[in-house]
Enzyme design. Sequence first.
Site, PDB file in Angstrom:
ATOM      1  CD  GLU A  36      -2.596   1.439   2.526  1.00 53.68           C
ATOM      2  OE1 GLU A  36      -2.212   0.856   3.560  1.00 53.68           O
ATOM      3  OE2 GLU A  36      -3.555   2.241   2.504  1.00 53.68           O
ATOM      4  NE  ARG A 264       4.561  -7.654  10.540  1.00 49.71           N
ATOM      5  CZ  ARG A 264       3.462  -7.026  10.105  1.00 49.71           C
ATOM      6  NH1 ARG A 264       2.302  -7.311  10.652  1.00 49.71           N
ATOM      7  NH2 ARG A 264       3.529  -6.125   9.176  1.00 49.71           N
ATOM      8  CE  LYS A 274       3.533   0.122   4.960  1.00 47.81           C
ATOM      9  NZ  LYS A 274       2.541   0.276   3.881  1.00 47.81           N
TER      10      LYS A 274
END
Length: 568
Positions: A36, A264, A274
């Site tokens: 994204e 992850r 983020k």
Amino acid sequence: MNQSSERSLNFIEQIIEEDIRNNKNESRVHTRFPPEPNGYLHIGHAKSICLNFGLGKKYNGLTNLRFDDTNPTKEEEEYVKSIMNDIRWLGFDWEDRLYYASDYFNHLYEWALKLIRNDKAYVDDQTVEDIRRQRGTPTRPGLESPYRSRSVDENLDLFQRMKNGEFPDGTRVLRAKIDMSSPNMHMRDPVMYRILHASHHRTGDTWCIYPMYDWAHGQSDYLEGITHSICTLEFEIHRPLYDWFLDQLVKEGEYRPRQIEFARLNLSYTVMSKRKLLELVKEGIVDGWNDPRMPTISGLRRRGYTPESIRSFADRVGVAKRDNVIDVALLEYSVREDLNKKSDRRLAVLDPLKVTLTNYPEDREEKLDAINNPEDDSKGKRQIPFSREIYIERNDFMEDPPRKFFRLGPGREVRLKYAYIIKCEEVIKDPATGQVVELKCTYDPETKSGMTRSDKKVKGTLHWVSAKHARDIEVRLYDRLFMQEDPNDVEEGKDFKYSLNPDSLKITTGKAEPALLEARPGDKVQFERTGYFCVDSKYTTSERIVFNRTVPLRDSWAKISNSTHKKK
RNA sequence: UGCCCGAUGGUGUAAUUGGCAACACGUCUGACUCUGGAUCAGAAGAGUCCAGGUUCGAACCCUGGUCGGGCAACCA
């Protein structure tokens, strides 16, 4: 064990190989990396990039780059550019397969119409709060919306009017009609479209309804012919929905993509979200997204990491489904390994202490041969100037050295790398502070490197710089940003910034051999005995050269002295 | 007290699918060294979350627990 083909497979490779054996999707392998564009890529994304592009390559398939740009309020063109730049820098190529979820808005809209016609989706007029309340909780089933059984025609009409911009933001949504009592929250009539009168970075103002992730993602995979849609564990619970949407569009036995989830990457002493990285940037705690202390790809690049080192790191951390925390030491090992082979050596003194060689003639100067890279003969040699006054590293001298200290001390002898063996005769201190300000030493002319008596044994070898020829360099020494292994592990009321390391950046001025001035931004060198450094691309100017320390050399003396310190 | 996932040396990942735990990082020795780097040689460190079961044989299969993670944005 040494051939990659013989190496054991991770669970995703096992799935892929089984799919190939079963001729699933005609044995094609087609992956995608779907960021994204709402932030910069970090080392965790690097793992995913290496995984997806690596799989494409390994199985003779393809890998797309697809921007998951379904939320115009968060996404920006700036991020798109940085993401493409970072992926290319890492060494991967999506060739002509650059896509955007927004490319599929029309398609998605048509498909939504189809679901409505099949009575699988409906327009809900309720407020966000109502919908949320009706969703229930993980342990309690949800309630059906009063608008759930609208006629197909009414739904069609309303949805088209939503698209035409007839309703304000937040007044209506399109929902999939699934099961409000499903134990999986994501199956409780998830929202497919929301009204957003926002300008999109690519489609501008042509849309005022935007698809949600779940509706957009799987269908985008389908449109691109993706076979293995690899994502992180938090989407595992979305998989039934991913499959449900596909069920509405794909016939039994036809091509269909498959979602596979992996754990992850987490790194010790750093944060990876983020949101938190953005917070560090916004609050000015770091010097932007590419601050060399950031775990972002741009930060690591500026810090001096190489693409090869990041790829080998990604290789080493592996792929599995259990939560993990990788030791930063592994990342550091990966750069050292790469830089050791590649980078030229230079002499630079970070914390200079002046040394005068009392028996060396006042105005004499010599040029000494120095090897550029002992790991790579093809890198050749250079010359470094030598003279009566030099600088050595302050911590290479101790007035009262312990037995295991192999460096300079009163009356002790050491070799100056590529030069002579010197002996410390006198220690000069500032009478006011007691600080050592200079050493008077004698040199042994017979011990010059390469000469007959040069094989004389001494305890240690020091790096040095000729004072007269030395150039000033700015050196930035980085340490971990957080002092706690898991910065998020804090008590109530405190946040991840609680354990920020106040000494994560130290700026000093060092003395360097002249050859170092030739380095250009991005160049990487090893300062002999100190560490790997790279020329900073942000602050270096024609007048001032700035070096970032990528990573210090392994330091077994530091280990010894630290452990004896702790004992005391 | 719902659903989904996971659990193997300090860390991470393996164990070719049921044959008795391997590799990497880290740690520790020692050798070598004009970088206390690199390199080389070696060592310690898990008996696989627990308890049962199946089996000649289980880290892998079954049952029941325990612990950890995830899920209630009109975010992705």
